[in-house]
Design an enzyme around this catalytic site. Structure first.
Site, PDB file in Angstrom:
ATOM      1  N   CYS A  38      12.590 -50.883  15.584  1.00  0.00           N
ATOM      2  CA  CYS A  38      12.179 -50.487  16.686  1.00  0.00           C
ATOM      3  C   CYS A  38      10.452 -50.748  16.969  1.00  0.00           C
ATOM      4  CB  CYS A  38      11.862 -48.796  16.068  1.00  0.00           C
ATOM      5  SG  CYS A  38      13.252 -47.993  15.835  1.00  0.00           S
ATOM      6  N   ARG A  54      12.090 -57.746  18.640  1.00  0.00           N
ATOM      7  CA  ARG A  54      12.458 -56.829  17.490  1.00  0.00           C
ATOM      8  C   ARG A  54      13.838 -56.290  17.282  1.00  0.00           C
ATOM      9  NH1 ARG A  54       7.937 -54.906  14.495  1.00  0.00           N
ATOM     10  NH2 ARG A  54       9.141 -53.125  13.995  1.00  0.00           N
ATOM     11  N   TRP A  90      15.972 -48.627  17.816  1.00  0.00           N
ATOM     12  CA  TRP A  90      17.084 -49.451  17.154  1.00  0.00           C
ATOM     13  C   TRP A  90      17.887 -48.444  16.313  1.00  0.00           C
ATOM     14  CZ3 TRP A  90      18.844 -50.791  12.049  1.00  0.00           C
ATOM     15  CH2 TRP A  90      19.785 -51.605  11.962  1.00  0.00           C
ATOM     16  N   ASN A 134       8.666 -45.283  14.036  1.00  0.00           N
ATOM     17  CA  ASN A 134       9.472 -46.357  13.173  1.00  0.00           C
ATOM     18  C   ASN A 134       9.629 -45.911  11.989  1.00  0.00           C
ATOM     19  OD1 ASN A 134       9.261 -47.727  15.516  1.00  0.00           O
ATOM     20  ND2 ASN A 134       7.883 -49.449  14.919  1.00  0.00           N
ATOM     21  N   GLY A 135      10.675 -46.009  11.420  1.00  0.00           N
ATOM     22  CA  GLY A 135      11.297 -45.615   9.922  1.00  0.00           C
ATOM     23  C   GLY A 135      12.204 -44.450   9.991  1.00  0.00           C
ATOM     24  N   GLU A 178      22.714 -70.768   5.030  1.00  0.00           N
ATOM     25  CA  GLU A 178      21.998 -70.522   6.577  1.00  0.00           C
ATOM     26  C   GLU A 178      22.463 -71.000   7.602  1.00  0.00           C
ATOM     27  OE1 GLU A 178      19.362 -68.737   6.940  1.00  0.00           O
ATOM     28  OE2 GLU A 178      18.532 -69.790   8.370  1.00  0.00           O
ATOM     29  N   LYS A 234      23.099 -68.559  10.732  1.00  0.00           N
ATOM     30  CA  LYS A 234      22.687 -68.712  12.039  1.00  0.00           C
ATOM     31  C   LYS A 234      23.909 -68.710  13.119  1.00  0.00           C
ATOM     32  CE  LYS A 234      18.740 -69.207  11.841  1.00  0.00           C
ATOM     33  NZ  LYS A 234      18.647 -68.060  10.789  1.00  0.00           N
ATOM     34  N   GLU A 293      24.809 -64.884  13.374  1.00  0.00           N
ATOM     35  CA  GLU A 293      23.726 -63.713  13.987  1.00  0.00           C
ATOM     36  C   GLU A 293      23.599 -64.022  15.567  1.00  0.00           C
ATOM     37  OE1 GLU A 293      19.828 -63.521  12.373  1.00  0.00           O
ATOM     38  OE2 GLU A 293      19.671 -65.641  12.117  1.00  0.00           O
ATOM     39  N   HIS A 318      39.118 -73.214  -4.463  1.00  0.00           N
ATOM     40  CA  HIS A 318      39.345 -72.097  -5.280  1.00  0.00           C
ATOM     41  C   HIS A 318      39.924 -70.856  -4.214  1.00  0.00           C
ATOM     42  CE1 HIS A 318      38.384 -74.123  -8.922  1.00  0.00           C
ATOM     43  NE2 HIS A 318      37.512 -74.605  -8.257  1.00  0.00           N
ATOM     44  N   LYS A 331      14.284 -58.057  14.471  1.00  0.00           N
ATOM     45  CA  LYS A 331      13.498 -59.155  13.842  1.00  0.00           C
ATOM     46  C   LYS A 331      13.060 -58.677  12.627  1.00  0.00           C
ATOM     47  CE  LYS A 331      11.273 -63.166  13.858  1.00  0.00           C
ATOM     48  NZ  LYS A 331      12.172 -64.161  13.593  1.00  0.00           N
TER      49      LYS A 331
HETATM   50  O1  M6R Z   1      10.869 -60.790   7.449  1.00  0.00           O
HETATM   51  P1  M6R Z   1      12.000 -61.485   6.564  1.00  0.00           P
HETATM   52  O2  M6R Z   1      11.864 -62.789   6.140  1.00  0.00           O
HETATM   53  O3  M6R Z   1      11.931 -60.679   5.296  1.00  0.00           O
HETATM   54  O4  M6R Z   1      13.561 -61.040   7.137  1.00  0.00           O
HETATM   55  C1  M6R Z   1      14.542 -61.152   6.354  1.00  0.00           C
HETATM   56  C2  M6R Z   1      15.845 -61.178   6.970  1.00  0.00           C
HETATM   57  O5  M6R Z   1      16.014 -59.775   7.783  1.00  0.00           O
HETATM   58  C3  M6R Z   1      15.824 -62.198   8.140  1.00  0.00           C
HETATM   59  O6  M6R Z   1      15.660 -63.336   7.514  1.00  0.00           O
HETATM   60  C4  M6R Z   1      17.228 -62.408   9.065  1.00  0.00           C
HETATM   61  O7  M6R Z   1      18.209 -62.685   8.255  1.00  0.00           O
HETATM   62  C5  M6R Z   1      17.044 -63.333  10.132  1.00  0.00           C
HETATM   63  N1  M6R Z   1      17.417 -62.626  11.433  1.00  0.00           N
HETATM   64  C6  M6R Z   1      17.710 -64.543  10.150  1.00  0.00           C
HETATM   65  O8  M6R Z   1      17.691 -65.302  10.800  1.00  0.00           O
END
Ligand code: M6R
Length: 618
Positions: free
Chosen positions: A2, A27, A74, A100-101, A491, A495, A498, A514, A613
């Site tokens: 949010c 965000r 969100w 937010n929260g 990683e 990517k 997401e 395995h 974000k």
């Molecule tokens: O702000 P942070 O680095 O703590 O965030 C951690 C994850 O939420 C963040 O890396 C998320 O996985 C990203 N969308 C990856 O691209």
């Protein structure tokens, strides 16, 4: 997650709020809304499910006013809908709040307020937890309290972490803001006869670079001339603002089609900026002026634990590797959201390194709290946001200098985190006498070549695009790596998931036989990270096992590697890198492959569905 904006001044608030919300779109959100207050105290609220364009389309019907608040939501409690979008009003319509929260005890509070609402023939208007906040404030106002007292009382009743903005019909020239716990920040922006608030700096930068960050527990009343803060144990005061030197242009997309693409291309600069002045060769020193841990603390470290989430967790995994290989110290990594729930055993000589680009991720903050309360172990945070909550909790911070990252997918902050972890490993190894001056010099010289490894990886963008286009309809990918490339395989898979919404798994190549090998056939592409290094031979065996199942292989290896290129269907040659630096040569390629798969699939790359974000809820 949010976003909050607010404005009080002499201009029409609606368009300013909307523009601020647009700057917070990255965000992640699924509905939005604004509320404005005119000079006579008349309130108007507009809320829409979906993208901000839905709100924009309706804004011309809204009465104008020079005070207002806005929000991108969100969804956590209640589905994304007009009804559940913020702002939320008290049942008498006089108090308007965005949050937010999470109000963890909202059920109890709703039950407590229910009888009064029924007696007045009123009902809740949403399914959210937030709606209890304006109601609590309103009840206190009815009991004769000032708005600040009512807000303070209401916040005292909430369990959880909350960042709040509010307006009140009886105070038409004021907005109120409060921050409790780690639900993200509230930044106040100072204009000329006008004031702004936002949960994140990018929303303020077009208007001002003079700002003030609310601290945990602060309650602020803001009018067009300034801000008065209430803080426990102090008389109300007008805080001293600070200047930030962020360039609004740095957060514009420029010629790039997406922020993610721009940020991928900014990586060489982000890396150079992050290591500038921190990798000195004469005499060799790492992080000389940038790590506020005493020499005794550094010498006393017996073990390093690196924690994080998502991309930051993958950086932590690579960091573990460097702590062992460069610093020569026992090291582990852990998923921050799991860590504290298994009663981990740390001991006082463990150094905890938290990696979080935002510095506000609730899982990571929770783990840091646990470390402090249970073990009192020293903590270092690696983050891109100076002044974020994590920097307040840690004993020392290493601030990356990547500039604002707008795309939801972490890219340049990944390499920024890596640079900080590498430097920290050098510093610890040197402080403990395990890394001689000569070896430290060698390690630092190698790190100084990393920006050019990234540059050369970026030159492969067209080839990555061509290969990605051939796989745009694949529904699964397996990404294989070994050693220091294994976290990078994870990683790469993250990517793909997401931004491309493609199912992808990152696996240690030795693990493939395995189980996952059962999935492979000619429709299941495999990406193999196979630069020349100590485990190259074993990677080749895994690739042969994949090819024997007719699965198409896209290999990323050292430029000119004939043996590898002849074995696979598609070969991308990256600049050969020293064994501990391959994450820098491979990263741009895996990011570009994921980006171009998503592009070919026509997806919303900067704001992928369901993602945020900064993840400020558990
Ligand atoms: O702000 P942070 O680095 O703590 O965030 C951690 C994850 O939420 C963040 O890396 C998320 O996985 C990203 N969308 C990856 O691209």
């Amino acid at each position: 997650m949010c976003g909050i904006v607010g404005y009080v001044g002499h201009q029409a608030a609606g368009p300013i709020l909307l523009e601020g919300l647009q700057r917070l779109e990255y965000r992640g959100y699924d509905s939005s809304g604004i509320a404005v207050l005119d000079r006579d105290g008349a309130l108007a609220v507009l809320k829409r499910q979906g993208k901000l364009r839905n709100l924009q389309a309706a804004i011309s019907d809204m009465p104008s006013g020079a005070t207002g608040i806005g929000h991108t939501r969100w969804a956590t409690h209640g589905q994304p809908s007009d009804r559940n979008a913020h702002p939320h009003a008290s049942s008498n319509g006089d108090v308007i709040v965005v949050q937010n929260g999470i109000v963890e005890n909202y059920r109890e509070l709703k039950a407590e307020l229910q009888a009064s609402l029924e007696a007045e023939d009123r009902t809740w208007k949403s399914d959210t937890d937030t709606e209890v906040i304006p109601e609590l404030i309103s009840r206190e106002l009815e009991a004769g309290k000032s708005f600040e007292d009512a807000l303070e009382h209401a916040i005292g009743r909430l369990r959880g972490a909350n960042a709040i903005a509010a307006i009140h019909g009886a105070n038409p020239h004021k907005i109120y803001a409060a921050r409790k716990g780690s639900a993200g920040g509230i930044v106040i922006g100072y204009g000329d006869g006008e004031m702004f608030i936002a949960s994140d700096l990018p929303a303020l930068l077009p208007h001002t670079t003079t700002i003030y960050h609310l601290e945990d527990g602060d309650i602020a009343a803001i009018n067009q001339e300034g801000i008065t803060v209430r803080r426990a144990g102090q008389s109300p005061f007008q805080p001293e603002p600070i200047q930030v030197d962020l360039d609004p242009v740095a957060i514009a997309r420029g010629p790039y089609r997406h922020f993610m693409l721009k940020e991928i291309h900014e990586q060489p600069r982000a890396l150079s900026d992050t290591i500038r002045g921190r990798a000195r060769l004469d005499p060799p020193t790492a992080l000389a002026d940038d790590l506020s841990l005493s020499a005794d603390t550094l010498r006393g470290i017996g073990r390093v634990l690196v924690i994080g989430m998502g991309t930051s967790l993958h950086a932590a995994m690579i960091g573990r590797w460097w702590m062992e290989q460069i610093a020569g110290i026992p090291a582990d990594f852990d998923n921050a959201s799991e860590f504290r729930f298994r009663a981990p055993l740390l001991g006082p000589s463990t150094l905890v390194v938290a990696v979080t680009q935002s510095g506000e991720t609730i899982d990571t903050l929770g783990a840091m709290n646990h470390v402090r309360d249970r073990w009192g172990a020293p903590q270092v945070v690696i983050t891109n946001v100076d002044g974020s909550e994590a920097t307040r909790q840690a004993d020392a911070s290493i601030i990356m200098r990547c500039g604002p990252e707008v795309g939801v997918a972490s890219t340049k902050t990944f390499v920024g985190s890596l640079a900080a972890l590498y430097l920290l490993a050098c510093r610890i190894g040197h402080a403990q006498g395990r890394l001689s001056d000569e070896n430290l010099t060698l390690r630092l010289e190698q790190l100084l070549t990393a920006p050019s490894l990234l540059e050369r990886g970026l030159e492969l963008a067209d080839q990555c695009a061509r290969i990605a286009q051939q796989f745009d309809s694949a529904s699964d990918f397996l990404v294989l790596g070994r050693g220091i490339e294994y976290p990078l395989a994870m990683e790469a898979a993250l990517k793909c998931k997401e931004i491309s919404y493609v199912h992808a798994e990152g696996y240690a190549a030795g693990e493939m036989k395995h189980g996952p090998i059962a999935l492979l056939d000619q429709h299941f592409p495999v990406i193999a990270l196979a630069p020349r290094g100590p485990l190259f031979g074993k990677m080749m065996s895994a690739i042969q096992q994949v090819s024997a199942r007719q699965a198409p292989v896209i290999a990323i290896g050292d430029d000119g590697d004939e043996e590898l290129s002849q074995q696979v269907d598609h070969f991308i040659g990256v600049p050969p890198a020293p064994p501990l630096l391959t994450p820098f040569s491979l990263t741009p390629v895996v990011q570009l492959l994921a980006y171009h798969i998503a592009l070919a699939r026509g997806l919303d790359i900067d704001q992928p569905r369901n993602l945020a974000k900064t993840v400020t809820v558990e």
